[in-house]
Design a protein around this motif. Structure first.
Motif, short mmCIF file in Angstrom:
data_model
loop_
_atom_site.label_atom_id
_atom_site.label_comp_id
_atom_site.label_asym_id
_atom_site.label_seq_id
_atom_site.Cartn_x
_atom_site.Cartn_y
_atom_site.Cartn_z
N ARG A 1 32.73 35.76 37.16
CA ARG A 1 34.19 35.67 37.07
C ARG A 1 34.80 36.10 38.40
N PRO A 2 35.81 35.38 38.89
CA PRO A 2 36.42 35.75 40.17
C PRO A 2 37.16 37.08 40.08
N GLU A 3 37.02 37.89 41.13
CA GLU A 3 37.76 39.15 41.21
C GLU A 3 39.17 38.85 41.70
N ILE A 4 40.16 39.41 41.01
CA ILE A 4 41.57 39.14 41.29
C ILE A 4 42.21 40.42 41.83
N GLY A 5 42.57 40.41 43.11
CA GLY A 5 43.30 41.52 43.69
C GLY A 5 44.79 41.21 43.71
N PRO A 6 45.61 42.13 44.23
CA PRO A 6 47.05 41.88 44.32
C PRO A 6 47.35 40.58 45.07
#
Length: 269
Positions: free
Chosen positions: A139-144
């Motif tokens: 799963r892709p990591e989602i940052g700000p």
């Protein structure tokens, strides 16, 4: 529509003992250690309680074509006594609608919303426009700022079991006879399932906070159906250091579109 529209009702908000809450701010012990007087009740849970008014007013018709929306304004804590107030029915634009407010023990508005029933069913979204995708691995990591417009979520396409259906009725403390008489899946469960699949498609920096949501139903749903969620990030923006994501989600049961959900949430900051 029933002859008597329910104007208000009092209830005690009680979280079920679900493993999903443990170790989070929705756990009494954790919340108290953080300085809260009890566990914070998730917005999706309050949304489910709003649907009580619609079911009492319109029954199976609402589950087949009705709508509901909610916006969450103040914390509600596990064990709180609240009042759900329903405004008068207003007819117009091919539907009847009532404005809702959920007030805490001090009379403050903790959540506001609406319910409606169209005169005729609205057309469901075209299934061809809403692909059912696998959950990405990894799963892709989602940052700000990383939850970008156009990103799509995946789905496990799992069967909604009878045990899960019964568990949801207990969680919402739902005793209206229509649910067992019609073997009807609760609107709150539909939304929570869609939300879980969206959040399960990404890795966020921390808990995602639900700000508002709305739903349109297209068919009653019953346990035993294979569920799938097709979702897309419809907008993303930053405000006062918080990053917001809007999502649009279409839920399928055995290949048929049964509901559409639009949600706004804070996912970072």
């Amino acid at each position: 529509m029933t002859a008597s529209f329910p104007q208000s009702r009092r209830l005690t908000i009680r979280l079920d003992d679900s493993p999903r809450y443990r170790g989070s701010v929705h756990d009494d012990a954790v919340a108290r250690a953080m300085g809260y007087r009890a566990a914070l009740v998730p917005g999706a849970f309050l949304y489910g309680h709003f649907s009580r008014v619609a079911i009492e007013a319109w029954g199976l018709d609402w589950a087949a074509r009705g709508g509901i929306g909610a916006r969450f304004r103040r914390p509600v804590y596990n064990g709180d006594e609240v009042t759900i107030e329903a405004g008068p029915l207003v007819a117009g634009a091919g539907r009847v609608r009532s404005e809702l407010a959920l007030r805490d023990a001090e009379g403050e508005t903790a959540a506001s919303g609406w319910i409606d029933l169209p005169d005729v069913a609205e057309p469901a979204p075209l299934a061809a426009d809403w692909p059912l995708l696998r959950v990405p691995d990894p799963r892709p990591e989602i940052g700000p700022g990383g939850w970008r417009k156009g990103m799509r979520g995946g789905t496990a396409q799992s069967v909604l079991t009878e045990a899960e259906w019964l568990e949801s009725l207990a969680a919402f403390d739902e005793t209206h006879p229509i649910y067992r008489r019609e073997t009807l899946v609760h609107s709150g469960l539909l939304m929570r399932r869609a939300m879980g699949e969206v959040y399960g498609s990404f890795r966020f920096p921390g808990p995602v906070v639900l700000v508002s949501c709305e739903t349109r139903h297209y068919a009653p749903v019953r346990p035993g159906a294979r569920f799938g969620t097709s979702s897309i990030v419809s907008d993303e923006y930053e405000r006062k250091g918080k990053h917001y994501g809007e999502t649009d989600e279409v839920v399928f049961a055995d290949g048929n579109v049964v509901s559409r959900h639009r949600r706004l949430q804070v996912y970072a900051g």
